[in-house]
Design a protein around this motif. Sequence first.
Motif, mmCIF file in Angstrom:
data_model
loop_
_atom_site.group_PDB
_atom_site.id
_atom_site.type_symbol
_atom_site.label_atom_id
_atom_site.label_comp_id
_atom_site.label_asym_id
_atom_site.label_seq_id
_atom_site.Cartn_x
_atom_site.Cartn_y
_atom_site.Cartn_z
ATOM 1 N N GLU A 164 -2.803 -36.161 -32.281
ATOM 2 C CA GLU A 164 -3.445 -37.052 -33.298
ATOM 3 C C GLU A 164 -2.446 -37.480 -34.447
ATOM 4 O O GLU A 164 -2.214 -38.558 -34.923
ATOM 5 N N ALA A 165 -1.754 -36.451 -34.815
ATOM 6 C CA ALA A 165 -0.649 -36.909 -35.826
ATOM 7 C C ALA A 165 0.361 -37.972 -35.439
ATOM 8 O O ALA A 165 0.769 -38.835 -36.042
ATOM 9 N N HIS A 166 0.893 -37.767 -33.940
ATOM 10 C CA HIS A 166 1.809 -38.764 -33.588
ATOM 11 C C HIS A 166 1.012 -39.848 -33.301
ATOM 12 O O HIS A 166 1.821 -41.395 -33.654
ATOM 13 N N SER A 167 -0.144 -40.137 -33.064
ATOM 14 C CA SER A 167 -0.805 -41.298 -32.796
ATOM 15 C C SER A 167 -1.045 -42.235 -34.163
ATOM 16 O O SER A 167 -0.701 -43.309 -34.070
ATOM 17 N N LEU A 168 -1.245 -41.292 -35.169
ATOM 18 C CA LEU A 168 -1.140 -42.173 -36.768
ATOM 19 C C LEU A 168 0.331 -42.438 -36.912
ATOM 20 O O LEU A 168 0.483 -43.352 -37.601
ATOM 21 N N GLY A 169 1.348 -41.691 -36.447
ATOM 22 C CA GLY A 169 2.469 -42.096 -36.880
ATOM 23 C C GLY A 169 2.940 -43.439 -36.260
ATOM 24 O O GLY A 169 3.368 -44.379 -36.742
ATOM 25 N N VAL A 170 2.460 -43.759 -34.848
ATOM 26 C CA VAL A 170 2.591 -44.997 -34.196
ATOM 27 C C VAL A 170 2.035 -46.078 -34.896
ATOM 28 O O VAL A 170 2.250 -47.239 -35.235
ATOM 29 N N LEU A 171 0.608 -45.695 -35.542
ATOM 30 C CA LEU A 171 -0.289 -46.701 -36.152
ATOM 31 C C LEU A 171 0.572 -47.176 -37.339
ATOM 32 O O LEU A 171 0.613 -48.370 -37.790
ATOM 33 N N CYS A 172 0.944 -46.172 -38.140
ATOM 34 C CA CYS A 172 1.742 -46.305 -39.364
ATOM 35 C C CYS A 172 3.018 -47.138 -39.472
ATOM 36 O O CYS A 172 3.346 -47.952 -40.186
#
Length: 276
Positions: free
Chosen positions: A116-124
């Motif tokens: 989840e945190a890595h997904s948000l990193g990609v989105l950001c």
Amino acid sequence: MTVQLSDKCFDDFIKYTHDLTGISISVDRKSMVEGRIRKRLNASEIDSYESYLDHIQSDSDELRQFVDVITTHETYFFRTPLVWRYMEETLLPDWMKRQNNGRFRAWSAASSSGEEAHSLGVLCEAFKGSHRGFRYEILGSDISEEMVMRSREGKYSGRSLRAFRANRPELFSEYMMCVGDETFQVVETIKNCLEFRQHNLFKPLISRERFDLILLRNVLIYFAPADQEKVISLICKLLNPNGRLIIGESESLSHIETPLEKETHFVYQPRSHEPA
């Protein structure tokens, strides 16, 4: 002879697990608990569940192993597209309009192995590419030290990436790099914006600043209502006045007292102050 978990010992494990993690285990989960703990009995060469319960209360290393086997770690990249679409199309653009010279801070609470945190990193990182001046930092936390170590390593493969590769191939090709044998990790620019640490949701998180976004998805379902209120109370102290809390799409806060109001069925924000 196969070692059996007695009803009394099962009740003792239920109480101990709740006191330790806040997780409420229902009585119909006995076979699941028995199977998970049996693995540790075999590994520790302990001959009864009662002895194992005594053992973990005096052995901190085995206690960490117990937490790892008793907690659920089901997760994968970009789980529930509706949630990520909201962040991409609404949350981040709205934040940028309000505060275009600050740093977007997010916390993935109970982040398991870090998808989840890595997904948000990609989105950001993708958002940053089209919004000059946007900066971000993301904290991921979990009660399991094993999950925190996996998150810090940040190497993923197989089912963890399946939905990501199928649904967002352009983001996958740009922000994931192969590190061998169909295993991938995020590019260094994203990795540098991520931090992972061990944390129990029933204790205050030490943070120098509040968060613009807190993700607490598919976690509250494991807690009793009184424990849900306690967790939400602690989390809300770390949420910015214009921040957002996102819970699981099948979860709700309507049955407990919170200082939040609903924006959508899975998004909450601090309750607006009434004019004086």
